[in-house]
Design an enzyme around this catalytic site. Sequence first.
Site, PDB file in Angstrom:
ATOM      1  N   HIS A  88     -41.829 -31.235 -13.660  1.00  0.00           N
ATOM      2  CA  HIS A  88     -41.482 -32.562 -13.131  1.00  0.00           C
ATOM      3  C   HIS A  88     -42.220 -32.846 -11.828  1.00  0.00           C
ATOM      4  CE1 HIS A  88     -38.425 -31.243 -10.039  1.00  0.00           C
ATOM      5  NE2 HIS A  88     -38.228 -30.248 -10.886  1.00  0.00           N
ATOM      6  N   ASP A  90     -41.349 -35.492  -9.850  1.00  0.00           N
ATOM      7  CA  ASP A  90     -40.491 -36.144  -8.851  1.00  0.00           C
ATOM      8  C   ASP A  90     -39.913 -35.095  -7.914  1.00  0.00           C
ATOM      9  OD1 ASP A  90     -38.810 -35.153 -10.981  1.00  0.00           O
ATOM     10  OD2 ASP A  90     -37.172 -36.430 -10.290  1.00  0.00           O
ATOM     11  N   GLU A 155     -36.528 -35.741 -13.175  1.00  0.00           N
ATOM     12  CA  GLU A 155     -35.693 -34.536 -13.332  1.00  0.00           C
ATOM     13  C   GLU A 155     -34.605 -34.484 -12.273  1.00  0.00           C
ATOM     14  OE1 GLU A 155     -34.326 -30.367 -13.076  1.00  0.00           O
ATOM     15  OE2 GLU A 155     -35.183 -31.594 -11.493  1.00  0.00           O
ATOM     16  N   GLU A 156     -34.966 -34.860 -11.049  1.00  0.00           N
ATOM     17  CA  GLU A 156     -34.006 -34.734  -9.949  1.00  0.00           C
ATOM     18  C   GLU A 156     -32.899 -35.792 -10.018  1.00  0.00           C
ATOM     19  OE1 GLU A 156     -34.033 -32.125  -8.407  1.00  0.00           O
ATOM     20  OE2 GLU A 156     -36.037 -31.439  -7.875  1.00  0.00           O
ATOM     21  N   HIS A 215      -8.452 -52.647  12.903  1.00  0.00           N
ATOM     22  CA  HIS A 215      -8.192 -52.034  14.207  1.00  0.00           C
ATOM     23  C   HIS A 215      -7.129 -50.953  14.001  1.00  0.00           C
ATOM     24  CE1 HIS A 215      -6.995 -51.403  18.313  1.00  0.00           C
ATOM     25  NE2 HIS A 215      -7.953 -52.240  18.752  1.00  0.00           N
ATOM     26  N   HIS A 429     -34.820 -28.768  -2.093  1.00  0.00           N
ATOM     27  CA  HIS A 429     -33.822 -29.821  -1.806  1.00  0.00           C
ATOM     28  C   HIS A 429     -33.457 -29.897  -0.317  1.00  0.00           C
ATOM     29  CE1 HIS A 429     -32.193 -30.075  -6.209  1.00  0.00           C
ATOM     30  NE2 HIS A 429     -33.493 -29.835  -6.172  1.00  0.00           N
TER      31      HIS A 429
HETATM   32  N1  BES Z   1     -35.753 -26.555  -9.992  1.00  0.00           N
HETATM   33  C1  BES Z   1     -34.428 -27.072 -10.071  1.00  0.00           C
HETATM   34  C2  BES Z   1     -33.536 -26.295 -11.013  1.00  0.00           C
HETATM   35  C3  BES Z   1     -33.088 -24.968 -10.481  1.00  0.00           C
HETATM   36  C4  BES Z   1     -32.502 -24.863  -9.256  1.00  0.00           C
HETATM   37  C5  BES Z   1     -33.225 -23.865 -11.263  1.00  0.00           C
HETATM   38  C6  BES Z   1     -32.087 -23.641  -8.773  1.00  0.00           C
HETATM   39  C7  BES Z   1     -32.810 -22.636 -10.796  1.00  0.00           C
HETATM   40  C8  BES Z   1     -32.243 -22.528  -9.545  1.00  0.00           C
HETATM   41  C9  BES Z   1     -34.441 -28.517 -10.514  1.00  0.00           C
HETATM   42  O1  BES Z   1     -35.509 -29.253 -10.001  1.00  0.00           O
HETATM   43  C10 BES Z   1     -33.200 -29.177 -10.004  1.00  0.00           C
HETATM   44  O2  BES Z   1     -33.007 -29.210  -8.823  1.00  0.00           O
HETATM   45  N2  BES Z   1     -32.396 -29.687 -10.884  1.00  0.00           N
HETATM   46  C11 BES Z   1     -31.259 -30.437 -10.517  1.00  0.00           C
HETATM   47  C12 BES Z   1     -30.783 -31.123 -11.766  1.00  0.00           C
HETATM   48  C13 BES Z   1     -29.686 -32.110 -11.561  1.00  0.00           C
HETATM   49  C14 BES Z   1     -30.114 -33.222 -10.668  1.00  0.00           C
HETATM   50  C15 BES Z   1     -29.221 -32.627 -12.885  1.00  0.00           C
HETATM   51  C16 BES Z   1     -30.196 -29.530  -9.937  1.00  0.00           C
HETATM   52  O3  BES Z   1     -30.034 -28.392 -10.383  1.00  0.00           O
HETATM   53  O4  BES Z   1     -29.540 -29.952  -8.985  1.00  0.00           O
HETATM   54 ZN    ZN Z   2     -34.882 -29.715  -7.857  1.00  0.00          ZN
END
Ligand code: BES
Ligand code: ZN
Length: 457
Positions: A88, A90, A155-156, A215, A429
Amino acid sequence: MDYSKLSLHVESRRDAFLEELGSILRIQSISADPSKKGEMVRCAETISEMMRSVGIENVKLFETDGNPLVYGDHIHAAGKPTVLIYGHYDVQPVDPLSEWETPPFEPTVRGDDLYARGSTDDKGQLFIHLKAFESYKQLSEDLPINLKYIFEGEEEIGSIHLEPFIRSHRDLLKADVVVISDTAMYGRDMPTICYALRGMAYLELTVENAPIDLHSGSFGGAVANPANVLADLIARLHDERGRVTIPHFYDDVLEVPAEERAEIARLPYSDEEFLRQSGAVAPYGESGYSSNERLWIRPTLDVNGIYGGFTGEGAKTIIPARATAKISMRLVPNQSSEKILDLFAAYIRQIAPPTVKTTVKKMHSGEPALTPIDHPAVRAASESLETVFGKKPFFIREGGSIPEVLTFQEALGAPVILLGFGLPDENSHAPNEHLYLRHFFDGIKTAALLYDKLARK
Ligand code: BES
Ligand code: ZN
């Protein structure tokens, strides 16, 4: 493919690879931010160009009602397996911006790491596959397998448009195996294959009372305060043993067999290292489970953010009109995100006081996934890792989510291999996201070697 030749080639291209990766890391492709629509398109186009330039064919952008999907392929190995690579482009929002040591969209090498939003999650890892393709082609011309690529820009935010696309483009995406590099290794120099991810159910819980702030001298104590009520509701979502109190929350959880729990317990783990990775004060979680079990095999509920009322400098005396919490639940195999969202809403209806108005807004969801560990393609990945890292990989679950893993497995009938090169402490993140460069280059070598290994299986 001669491994030492491959390795020398990759190392010699170090600066060029970083320069090129920089050109995608500079694009502010934050899918959660509607004002970044143009950046999303620019990122998809830049990646398409990059794919063409390494020799990937039939590169095409597919428009969706959201961000474009990028497809490409290279299908010249008749009778050989086809691998679909997913990634992904994004990224997550960058706030709090003031905590970044260098700006999130100005990629910077510091020490052994490359710092930028998206460096590990997931532009850097997506790029690994493009450079593996290019390196293989430059060194030996003919590819021993067929490759397809699908990169998404949502994806995010839950992969909302990829899911129907996969289901309606089964032929286009048809493959023998799907490879995804969007997970972390268990630790530095610990090659890893992940075989399970948690699912996700995301919602917003809002408590409202008067149409505008009041208030707090004139009304405080005589009307319900939405922020107080929200805090109370949140407090009632867990019990003192760290378990989620929503009725039937655990009903569908597939209990993990004792042998697997024993395997998990055999992985190297120390609270000290866990606290170093997380920077947290102490381990915490559902009683009766280890940290890895809490992350991997247990469903959880977390508040991601709370807002409402006055949050500026100084003090202001009000009863806020409303307060909201963004809440996510991580799910484990056999739980359904739709069902869990309904259970959440029903529980809130049951416990919310009649003195306020309470709403639950469903955001996005994704299903948990288990991937095979005994498939020949997994052995191929394992052998590639062993050649590059000099040791057998760890097999782990992870606590994160990739919503489309289950869809790929269901719609294409192909196993997914989670071959990630990130690290748990690379701040994905969060501010100062980075990518350990050693793993980046070793990832390129592993992905290229995998072509040979898969061709032989
Ligand atoms: N790369 C992550 C998934 C991930 C995180 C795998 C930690 C293993 C360990 C992916 O980009 C992600 O952050 N996915 C989101 C998906 C959600 C928004 C549905 C997540 O896990 O928060
Ligand atoms: Zn992520």
